[in-house]
Design a protein around this motif. Structure first.
Motif, PDB file in Angstrom:
ATOM      1  N   VAL A   1     -22.838  98.649  17.800  1.00 17.77           N
ATOM      2  CA  VAL A   1     -23.000 100.019  18.294  1.00 17.77           C
ATOM      3  C   VAL A   1     -24.420 100.238  18.812  1.00 17.77           C
ATOM      4  O   VAL A   1     -24.616 100.730  19.928  1.00 17.77           O
ATOM      5  CB  VAL A   1     -22.637 101.025  17.171  1.00 17.77           C
ATOM      6  N   VAL A   2     -25.414  99.838  18.011  1.00 13.47           N
ATOM      7  CA  VAL A   2     -26.801 100.092  18.451  1.00 13.47           C
ATOM      8  C   VAL A   2     -27.163  99.261  19.688  1.00 13.47           C
ATOM      9  O   VAL A   2     -27.897  99.723  20.572  1.00 13.47           O
ATOM     10  CB  VAL A   2     -27.816  99.899  17.295  1.00 13.47           C
ATOM     11  N   GLU A   3     -26.583  98.069  19.809  1.00 20.06           N
ATOM     12  CA  GLU A   3     -26.828  97.253  21.018  1.00 20.06           C
ATOM     13  C   GLU A   3     -26.190  97.907  22.252  1.00 20.06           C
ATOM     14  O   GLU A   3     -26.777  97.914  23.339  1.00 20.06           O
ATOM     15  CB  GLU A   3     -26.282  95.840  20.831  1.00 20.06           C
ATOM     16  N   ASN A   4     -24.977  98.463  22.064  1.00 22.11           N
ATOM     17  CA  ASN A   4     -24.328  99.187  23.160  1.00 22.11           C
ATOM     18  C   ASN A   4     -25.189 100.353  23.634  1.00 22.11           C
ATOM     19  O   ASN A   4     -25.369 100.566  24.828  1.00 22.11           O
ATOM     20  CB  ASN A   4     -22.962  99.729  22.707  1.00 22.11           C
ATOM     21  N   VAL A   5     -25.705 101.095  22.664  1.00 20.02           N
ATOM     22  CA  VAL A   5     -26.497 102.285  23.001  1.00 20.02           C
ATOM     23  C   VAL A   5     -27.820 101.890  23.656  1.00 20.02           C
ATOM     24  O   VAL A   5     -28.364 102.609  24.494  1.00 20.02           O
ATOM     25  CB  VAL A   5     -26.714 103.147  21.735  1.00 20.02           C
TER      26      VAL A   5
ATOM     27  N   ALA B   1     -23.304 103.690  11.318  1.00 25.55           N
ATOM     28  CA  ALA B   1     -22.417 102.730  11.982  1.00 25.55           C
ATOM     29  C   ALA B   1     -23.166 101.855  12.990  1.00 25.55           C
ATOM     30  O   ALA B   1     -22.550 101.082  13.719  1.00 25.55           O
ATOM     31  CB  ALA B   1     -21.291 103.471  12.685  1.00 25.55           C
ATOM     32  N   ALA B   2     -24.497 101.925  13.003  1.00 28.36           N
ATOM     33  CA  ALA B   2     -25.289 101.238  14.025  1.00 28.36           C
ATOM     34  C   ALA B   2     -24.968  99.749  14.152  1.00 28.36           C
ATOM     35  O   ALA B   2     -24.929  99.210  15.253  1.00 28.36           O
ATOM     36  CB  ALA B   2     -26.782 101.433  13.737  1.00 28.36           C
ATOM     37  N   ASP B   3     -24.719  99.086  13.021  1.00 29.11           N
ATOM     38  CA  ASP B   3     -24.519  97.635  13.070  1.00 29.11           C
ATOM     39  C   ASP B   3     -23.054  97.221  13.101  1.00 29.11           C
ATOM     40  O   ASP B   3     -22.745  96.033  13.067  1.00 29.11           O
ATOM     41  CB  ASP B   3     -25.235  96.982  11.883  1.00 29.11           C
ATOM     42  N   GLN B   4     -22.175  98.195  13.175  1.00 27.36           N
ATOM     43  CA  GLN B   4     -20.759  97.851  13.277  1.00 27.36           C
ATOM     44  C   GLN B   4     -20.406  97.514  14.724  1.00 27.36           C
ATOM     45  O   GLN B   4     -21.154  97.824  15.654  1.00 27.36           O
ATOM     46  CB  GLN B   4     -19.907  99.021  12.801  1.00 27.36           C
ATOM     47  N   PHE B   5     -19.228  96.895  14.893  1.00 26.58           N
ATOM     48  CA  PHE B   5     -18.766  96.533  16.234  1.00 26.58           C
ATOM     49  C   PHE B   5     -17.613  97.454  16.640  1.00 26.58           C
ATOM     50  O   PHE B   5     -16.837  97.875  15.785  1.00 26.58           O
ATOM     51  CB  PHE B   5     -18.367  95.047  16.278  1.00 26.58           C
ATOM     52  N   PRO B   6     -17.510  97.765  17.938  1.00 24.27           N
ATOM     53  CA  PRO B   6     -16.531  98.756  18.393  1.00 24.27           C
ATOM     54  C   PRO B   6     -15.104  98.563  17.859  1.00 24.27           C
ATOM     55  O   PRO B   6     -14.466  99.537  17.482  1.00 24.27           O
ATOM     56  CB  PRO B   6     -16.597  98.629  19.918  1.00 24.27           C
TER      57      PRO B   6
ATOM     58  N   SER C   1     -14.056  97.821  15.118  1.00 21.03           N
ATOM     59  CA  SER C   1     -13.866  98.227  13.722  1.00 21.03           C
ATOM     60  C   SER C   1     -14.192  99.702  13.482  1.00 21.03           C
ATOM     61  O   SER C   1     -14.203 100.151  12.348  1.00 21.03           O
ATOM     62  CB  SER C   1     -14.716  97.344  12.802  1.00 21.03           C
ATOM     63  N   ILE C   2     -14.448 100.463  14.538  1.00 21.96           N
ATOM     64  CA  ILE C   2     -14.727 101.891  14.323  1.00 21.96           C
ATOM     65  C   ILE C   2     -13.626 102.755  14.956  1.00 21.96           C
ATOM     66  O   ILE C   2     -12.886 102.287  15.817  1.00 21.96           O
ATOM     67  CB  ILE C   2     -16.125 102.310  14.849  1.00 21.96           C
ATOM     68  N   SER C   3     -13.537 104.010  14.498  1.00 18.78           N
ATOM     69  CA  SER C   3     -12.455 104.899  14.953  1.00 18.78           C
ATOM     70  C   SER C   3     -12.703 105.379  16.386  1.00 18.78           C
ATOM     71  O   SER C   3     -13.809 105.244  16.927  1.00 18.78           O
ATOM     72  CB  SER C   3     -12.380 106.111  14.032  1.00 18.78           C
ATOM     73  N   GLY C   4     -11.661 105.991  16.958  1.00 17.80           N
ATOM     74  CA  GLY C   4     -11.758 106.528  18.322  1.00 17.80           C
ATOM     75  C   GLY C   4     -12.859 107.571  18.454  1.00 17.80           C
ATOM     76  O   GLY C   4     -13.601 107.580  19.430  1.00 17.80           O
ATOM     77  N   GLY C   5     -12.954 108.433  17.442  1.00 25.59           N
ATOM     78  CA  GLY C   5     -13.980 109.476  17.477  1.00 25.59           C
ATOM     79  C   GLY C   5     -15.381 108.880  17.434  1.00 25.59           C
ATOM     80  O   GLY C   5     -16.299 109.344  18.127  1.00 25.59           O
ATOM     81  N   MET C   6     -15.540 107.808  16.624  1.00 28.76           N
ATOM     82  CA  MET C   6     -16.849 107.148  16.533  1.00 28.76           C
ATOM     83  C   MET C   6     -17.194 106.441  17.843  1.00 28.76           C
ATOM     84  O   MET C   6     -18.352 106.428  18.277  1.00 28.76           O
ATOM     85  CB  MET C   6     -16.867 106.160  15.364  1.00 28.76           C
ATOM     86  N   LYS C   7     -16.173 105.859  18.474  1.00 25.94           N
ATOM     87  CA  LYS C   7     -16.421 105.191  19.771  1.00 25.94           C
ATOM     88  C   LYS C   7     -16.938 106.198  20.779  1.00 25.94           C
ATOM     89  O   LYS C   7     -17.846 105.925  21.567  1.00 25.94           O
ATOM     90  CB  LYS C   7     -15.123 104.571  20.306  1.00 25.94           C
ATOM     91  N   LEU C   8     -16.319 107.377  20.763  1.00 20.22           N
ATOM     92  CA  LEU C   8     -16.741 108.404  21.708  1.00 20.22           C
ATOM     93  C   LEU C   8     -18.164 108.869  21.435  1.00 20.22           C
ATOM     94  O   LEU C   8     -18.954 109.093  22.352  1.00 20.22           O
ATOM     95  CB  LEU C   8     -15.771 109.579  21.659  1.00 20.22           C
ATOM     96  N   ARG C   9     -18.491 109.014  20.147  1.00 20.35           N
ATOM     97  CA  ARG C   9     -19.864 109.389  19.787  1.00 20.35           C
ATOM     98  C   ARG C   9     -20.853 108.322  20.253  1.00 20.35           C
ATOM     99  O   ARG C   9     -21.931 108.633  20.756  1.00 20.35           O
ATOM    100  CB  ARG C   9     -20.007 109.503  18.271  1.00 20.35           C
TER     101      ARG C   9
ATOM    102  N   LEU D   1     -17.087 101.034  25.380  1.00 20.15           N
ATOM    103  CA  LEU D   1     -18.107 100.189  24.746  1.00 20.15           C
ATOM    104  C   LEU D   1     -17.801  98.717  24.973  1.00 20.15           C
ATOM    105  O   LEU D   1     -16.672  98.340  25.247  1.00 20.15           O
ATOM    106  CB  LEU D   1     -18.132 100.463  23.239  1.00 20.15           C
ATOM    107  N   ILE D   2     -18.822  97.896  24.838  1.00 20.46           N
ATOM    108  CA  ILE D   2     -18.629  96.447  24.939  1.00 20.46           C
ATOM    109  C   ILE D   2     -18.355  95.918  23.527  1.00 20.46           C
ATOM    110  O   ILE D   2     -19.176  96.089  22.616  1.00 20.46           O
ATOM    111  CB  ILE D   2     -19.868  95.798  25.563  1.00 20.46           C
ATOM    112  N   ASN D   3     -17.179  95.315  23.367  1.00 21.50           N
ATOM    113  CA  ASN D   3     -16.692  94.982  22.018  1.00 21.50           C
ATOM    114  C   ASN D   3     -17.543  93.974  21.263  1.00 21.50           C
ATOM    115  O   ASN D   3     -17.556  93.969  20.041  1.00 21.50           O
ATOM    116  CB  ASN D   3     -15.259  94.450  22.102  1.00 21.50           C
ATOM    117  N   TRP D   4     -18.216  93.070  21.970  1.00 19.35           N
ATOM    118  CA  TRP D   4     -18.972  92.019  21.282  1.00 19.35           C
ATOM    119  C   TRP D   4     -20.432  92.403  21.062  1.00 19.35           C
ATOM    120  O   TRP D   4     -21.221  91.589  20.599  1.00 19.35           O
ATOM    121  CB  TRP D   4     -18.834  90.681  22.014  1.00 19.35           C
ATOM    122  N   LEU D   5     -20.779  93.639  21.404  1.00 16.96           N
ATOM    123  CA  LEU D   5     -22.119  94.134  21.059  1.00 16.96           C
ATOM    124  C   LEU D   5     -21.977  95.186  19.961  1.00 16.96           C
ATOM    125  O   LEU D   5     -21.012  95.961  19.970  1.00 16.96           O
ATOM    126  CB  LEU D   5     -22.791  94.770  22.278  1.00 16.96           C
TER     127      LEU D   5
END
Ligand SMILES: Nc1ncnc2c1ncn2[C@@H]1O[C@H](COP(=O)(O)OP(=O)(O)O)[C@@H](O)[C@H]1O
Ligand SMILES: [Mg+2]
Length: 242
Positions: A95-99, A130-135, A137-145, A89-93
Protein backbone atom coordinates in the motif's frame (compact mmCIF):
# COMPACT_ATOMS: atom_id res chain seq x y z
CA UNK A 1 -11.10 26.28 -12.32
CA UNK A 2 -11.78 23.45 -14.75
CA UNK A 3 -13.67 24.54 -17.82
CA UNK A 4 -14.90 22.66 -20.87
CA UNK A 5 -16.26 24.76 -23.70
CA UNK A 6 -18.18 23.20 -26.56
CA UNK A 7 -16.25 19.92 -26.37
CA UNK A 8 -17.00 17.41 -29.10
CA UNK A 9 -15.56 13.92 -29.17
CA UNK A 10 -16.30 11.00 -31.43
CA UNK A 11 -15.02 7.54 -30.49
CA UNK A 12 -15.51 4.71 -32.96
CA UNK A 13 -18.70 5.65 -34.78
CA UNK A 14 -20.37 7.27 -31.78
CA UNK A 15 -20.50 10.96 -30.98
CA UNK A 16 -19.83 10.75 -27.23
CA UNK A 17 -19.49 14.43 -26.37
CA UNK A 18 -21.52 16.85 -28.46
CA UNK A 19 -20.78 20.40 -27.36
CA UNK A 20 -20.20 19.76 -23.67
CA UNK A 21 -19.95 22.90 -21.53
CA UNK A 22 -18.88 22.37 -17.93
CA UNK A 23 -17.39 24.67 -15.31
CA UNK A 24 -15.97 23.56 -11.98
CA UNK A 25 -14.97 26.61 -9.91
CA UNK A 26 -12.26 26.27 -7.28
CA UNK A 27 -13.17 24.98 -3.86
CA UNK A 28 -16.26 22.98 -4.76
CA UNK A 29 -17.20 19.41 -5.38
CA UNK A 30 -18.96 19.15 -8.72
CA UNK A 31 -20.86 15.91 -9.29
CA UNK A 32 -21.22 14.62 -12.84
CA UNK A 33 -23.96 12.03 -13.28
CA UNK A 34 -25.37 10.30 -16.36
CA UNK A 35 -26.24 6.89 -17.77
CA UNK A 36 -23.55 4.24 -18.26
CA UNK A 37 -21.68 4.89 -21.47
CA UNK A 38 -22.74 8.54 -21.60
CA UNK A 39 -19.15 9.82 -21.56
CA UNK A 40 -18.39 10.57 -17.92
CA UNK A 41 -15.01 8.83 -17.86
CA UNK A 42 -14.28 10.18 -21.33
CA UNK A 43 -14.87 13.68 -19.92
CA UNK A 44 -12.38 13.06 -17.09
CA UNK A 45 -9.81 11.74 -19.57
CA UNK A 46 -10.04 15.01 -21.51
CA UNK A 47 -9.29 16.97 -18.36
CA UNK A 48 -6.00 15.17 -17.69
CA UNK A 49 -5.09 15.29 -21.35
CA UNK A 50 -5.29 11.57 -22.18
CA UNK A 51 -7.93 12.43 -24.80
CA UNK A 52 -8.09 15.57 -26.95
CA UNK A 53 -11.34 17.13 -28.11
CA UNK A 54 -12.24 16.99 -31.82
CA UNK A 55 -13.60 20.51 -31.32
CA UNK A 56 -13.92 22.85 -28.37
CA UNK A 57 -11.49 23.50 -25.52
CA UNK A 58 -10.58 22.13 -22.11
CA UNK A 59 -9.07 24.72 -19.79
CA UNK A 60 -7.48 24.23 -16.39
CA UNK A 61 -6.89 27.57 -14.69
CA UNK A 62 -7.14 29.16 -18.12
CA UNK A 63 -4.55 26.87 -19.74
CA UNK A 64 -5.56 24.87 -22.79
CA UNK A 65 -4.89 21.21 -21.94
CA UNK A 66 -4.87 20.02 -25.57
CA UNK A 67 -2.07 22.50 -26.38
CA UNK A 68 0.22 21.31 -23.58
CA UNK A 69 3.52 19.60 -24.35
CA UNK A 70 4.77 16.58 -22.37
CA UNK A 71 6.40 18.65 -19.65
CA UNK A 72 3.31 20.79 -19.16
CA UNK A 73 1.10 17.70 -19.04
CA UNK A 74 3.32 16.16 -16.37
CA UNK A 75 3.04 19.37 -14.36
CA UNK A 76 -0.74 19.36 -14.82
CA UNK A 77 -1.03 15.76 -13.61
CA UNK A 78 0.92 16.63 -10.51
CA UNK A 79 -1.71 19.24 -9.68
CA UNK A 80 -4.54 16.89 -10.51
CA UNK A 81 -5.13 13.66 -8.61
CA UNK A 82 -7.17 10.91 -10.25
CA UNK A 83 -9.04 8.32 -8.24
CA UNK A 84 -9.79 5.37 -10.47
CA UNK A 85 -12.58 2.91 -9.92
CA UNK A 86 -11.51 0.32 -7.29
CA UNK A 87 -8.40 2.36 -6.58
CA UNK A 88 -6.48 0.75 -9.48
CA UNK A 89 -3.62 -0.33 -7.24
CA UNK A 90 -0.64 -2.38 -8.36
CA UNK A 91 -1.02 -5.76 -6.69
CA UNK A 92 2.67 -6.57 -6.24
CA UNK A 93 3.46 -3.28 -4.50
CA UNK A 94 2.53 -2.69 -0.87
CA UNK A 95 0.00 0.00 0.00
CA UNK A 96 2.68 2.52 0.97
CA UNK A 97 4.68 1.73 -2.20
CA UNK A 98 1.55 2.30 -4.30
CA UNK A 99 0.95 5.64 -2.62
CA UNK A 100 4.62 6.60 -3.09
CA UNK A 101 4.58 6.02 -6.85
CA UNK A 102 3.47 9.49 -8.02
CA UNK A 103 6.20 11.11 -5.88
CA UNK A 104 8.84 8.75 -7.26
CA UNK A 105 7.77 9.79 -10.75
CA UNK A 106 7.09 13.48 -10.24
CA UNK A 107 9.41 14.73 -7.50
CA UNK A 108 13.04 14.83 -6.50
CA UNK A 109 12.40 13.92 -2.89
CA UNK A 110 14.66 11.34 -1.24
CA UNK A 111 13.37 7.82 -0.59
CA UNK A 112 13.00 8.72 3.03
CA UNK A 113 11.01 11.89 2.36
CA UNK A 114 8.79 10.04 -0.11
CA UNK A 115 8.04 7.39 2.52
CA UNK A 116 7.24 10.02 5.16
CA UNK A 117 4.92 11.90 2.83
CA UNK A 118 3.15 8.67 1.81
CA UNK A 119 2.69 7.66 5.45
CA UNK A 120 1.28 11.09 6.30
CA UNK A 121 -1.34 10.80 3.53
CA UNK A 122 -2.18 7.24 4.60
CA UNK A 123 -2.87 8.67 8.03
CA UNK A 124 -5.22 11.26 6.51
CA UNK A 125 -7.30 8.48 4.95
CA UNK A 126 -7.11 6.30 8.08
CA UNK A 127 -4.93 3.60 6.58
CA UNK A 128 -1.55 3.83 8.35
CA UNK A 129 -1.92 0.34 9.83
CA UNK A 130 -2.32 -1.19 6.38
CA UNK A 131 0.79 0.49 4.91
CA UNK A 132 2.74 -2.75 4.50
CA UNK A 133 -0.12 -4.90 3.29
CA UNK A 134 -0.63 -5.81 -0.37
CA UNK A 135 -3.77 -4.88 -2.32
CA UNK A 136 -5.10 -8.46 -2.77
CA UNK A 137 -5.33 -8.84 1.01
CA UNK A 138 -7.26 -5.64 1.79
CA UNK A 139 -10.98 -4.85 1.45
CA UNK A 140 -12.61 -2.83 -1.34
CA UNK A 141 -13.06 0.16 0.93
CA UNK A 142 -9.38 0.06 1.93
CA UNK A 143 -8.32 -0.16 -1.72
CA UNK A 144 -10.32 2.94 -2.45
CA UNK A 145 -8.76 4.78 0.49
CA UNK A 146 -5.33 3.75 -0.74
CA UNK A 147 -6.25 4.98 -4.23
CA UNK A 148 -7.36 8.26 -2.70
CA UNK A 149 -4.10 8.52 -0.75
CA UNK A 150 -2.19 8.00 -3.99
CA UNK A 151 -4.31 10.70 -5.68
CA UNK A 152 -3.55 13.10 -2.81
CA UNK A 153 0.14 12.43 -2.26
CA UNK A 154 1.34 15.11 -4.68
CA UNK A 155 -0.85 17.64 -2.80
CA UNK A 156 -3.02 18.32 -5.84
CA UNK A 157 -5.36 21.28 -6.21
CA UNK A 158 -7.90 19.12 -8.03
CA UNK A 159 -9.02 15.53 -7.64
CA UNK A 160 -11.07 13.69 -10.25
CA UNK A 161 -13.06 10.85 -8.69
CA UNK A 162 -14.32 8.18 -11.08
CA UNK A 163 -17.19 6.31 -9.39
CA UNK A 164 -15.64 6.41 -5.93
CA UNK A 165 -18.19 4.09 -4.37
CA UNK A 166 -18.83 1.54 -7.11
CA UNK A 167 -19.12 -1.90 -5.54
CA UNK A 168 -18.95 -0.71 -1.95
CA UNK A 169 -21.65 -1.34 0.65
CA UNK A 170 -23.60 1.65 2.06
CA UNK A 171 -21.58 1.88 5.28
CA UNK A 172 -18.19 1.88 3.58
CA UNK A 173 -19.57 4.21 0.90
CA UNK A 174 -20.59 6.66 3.57
CA UNK A 175 -17.05 6.67 5.00
CA UNK A 176 -15.69 7.38 1.54
CA UNK A 177 -18.20 10.23 1.09
CA UNK A 178 -17.08 11.71 4.40
CA UNK A 179 -13.47 11.51 3.26
CA UNK A 180 -14.30 13.26 -0.01
CA UNK A 181 -16.00 16.07 1.92
CA UNK A 182 -12.99 16.28 4.24
CA UNK A 183 -10.61 16.49 1.30
CA UNK A 184 -12.57 19.51 0.07
CA UNK A 185 -12.94 21.21 3.45
CA UNK A 186 -9.66 20.42 5.15
CA UNK A 187 -7.27 20.24 2.19
CA UNK A 188 -9.11 22.80 0.04
CA UNK A 189 -9.15 20.44 -2.93
CA UNK A 190 -11.54 21.09 -5.83
CA UNK A 191 -13.32 17.87 -6.81
CA UNK A 192 -15.02 16.55 -9.90
CA UNK A 193 -16.93 13.43 -8.90
CA UNK A 194 -18.42 10.99 -11.37
CA UNK A 195 -21.07 8.82 -9.76
CA UNK A 196 -24.40 7.05 -10.22
CA UNK A 197 -25.17 7.22 -6.56
CA UNK A 198 -27.69 9.67 -5.19
CA UNK A 199 -26.17 9.30 -1.71
CA UNK A 200 -22.72 10.20 -3.04
CA UNK A 201 -24.06 13.13 -5.08
CA UNK A 202 -26.09 14.66 -2.27
CA UNK A 203 -23.52 14.03 0.45
CA UNK A 204 -20.37 15.11 -1.40
CA UNK A 205 -21.62 17.55 -4.01
CA UNK A 206 -22.08 21.30 -4.15
CA UNK A 207 -23.38 21.30 -7.71
CA UNK A 208 -24.72 18.44 -9.79
CA UNK A 209 -24.79 18.18 -13.57
CA UNK A 210 -26.35 15.33 -15.53
CA UNK A 211 -24.94 14.28 -18.89
CA UNK A 212 -27.46 13.68 -21.63
CA UNK A 213 -26.66 13.18 -25.32
CA UNK A 214 -23.14 14.50 -24.95
CA UNK A 215 -23.99 17.69 -23.04
CA UNK A 216 -25.13 18.73 -19.61
CA UNK A 217 -28.88 18.15 -19.76
CA UNK A 218 -29.60 19.83 -16.45
CA UNK A 219 -27.48 21.36 -13.70
CA UNK A 220 -27.91 23.07 -10.35
CA UNK A 221 -27.08 23.06 -6.68
CA UNK A 222 -27.80 19.90 -4.70
CA UNK A 223 -30.93 21.53 -3.21
CA UNK A 224 -32.16 22.69 -6.63
CA UNK A 225 -31.51 19.33 -8.25
CA UNK A 226 -33.17 17.20 -5.58
CA UNK A 227 -36.29 19.42 -5.82
CA UNK A 228 -36.29 19.31 -9.65
CA UNK A 229 -39.20 17.99 -11.66
CA UNK A 230 -37.03 17.41 -14.74
CA UNK A 231 -37.13 13.72 -15.76
CA UNK A 232 -33.33 13.40 -15.75
CA UNK A 233 -33.03 14.84 -12.25
CA UNK A 234 -35.83 12.58 -11.06
CA UNK A 235 -34.20 9.51 -12.60
CA UNK A 236 -30.88 10.12 -10.84
CA UNK A 237 -31.90 11.96 -7.69
CA UNK A 238 -35.60 11.22 -7.19
CA UNK A 239 -37.37 8.73 -4.93
CA UNK A 240 -36.54 5.59 -6.89
CA UNK A 241 -32.82 6.38 -7.34
CA UNK A 242 -30.23 4.68 -5.13
N1 LIG B 1 -10.99 4.49 -26.43
C1 LIG B 1 -12.25 4.29 -26.83
N2 LIG B 1 -12.53 3.87 -28.09
C2 LIG B 1 -13.80 3.68 -28.51
N3 LIG B 1 -14.87 3.88 -27.74
C3 LIG B 1 -14.66 4.29 -26.48
C4 LIG B 1 -13.35 4.51 -25.94
N4 LIG B 1 -13.46 4.93 -24.66
C5 LIG B 1 -14.77 4.96 -24.40
N5 LIG B 1 -15.49 4.58 -25.48
C6 LIG B 1 -16.97 4.55 -25.56
O1 LIG B 1 -17.44 5.83 -25.20
C7 LIG B 1 -18.64 5.72 -24.49
C8 LIG B 1 -18.54 6.50 -23.19
O2 LIG B 1 -17.60 5.84 -22.34
P1 LIG B 1 -17.37 6.27 -20.85
O3 LIG B 1 -17.01 7.70 -20.78
O4 LIG B 1 -16.39 5.30 -20.31
O5 LIG B 1 -18.82 6.06 -20.20
P2 LIG B 1 -19.26 6.31 -18.69
O6 LIG B 1 -20.22 7.46 -18.75
O7 LIG B 1 -19.99 5.06 -18.29
O8 LIG B 1 -18.04 6.59 -17.87
C9 LIG B 1 -18.90 4.24 -24.30
O9 LIG B 1 -19.85 3.84 -25.23
C10 LIG B 1 -17.57 3.61 -24.55
O10 LIG B 1 -17.73 2.32 -25.07
MG1 LIG C 1 -17.01 5.47 -16.47
Amino acid sequence: MIELRGVHKQLGDRQILAGLDLAVPKGMNYVLMGPSGSGKSVTLRHIIGILRPDAGTVLVDGQNVAAMDRTQLMALRKRMGYLFQNGALINWLSVVENVSLPLREHSRLSRHEVHDRAMAVLKTVGLEQAADQFPPSISGGMKLRAGLARALVTQPEYVLYDEPNAGLDPIISRQIHELIVEVRDRLGVTGLIVTHSRACATHCGDRIGILDQGRIGIEGTVAEMTAQDHPLAKAFLGGGAD
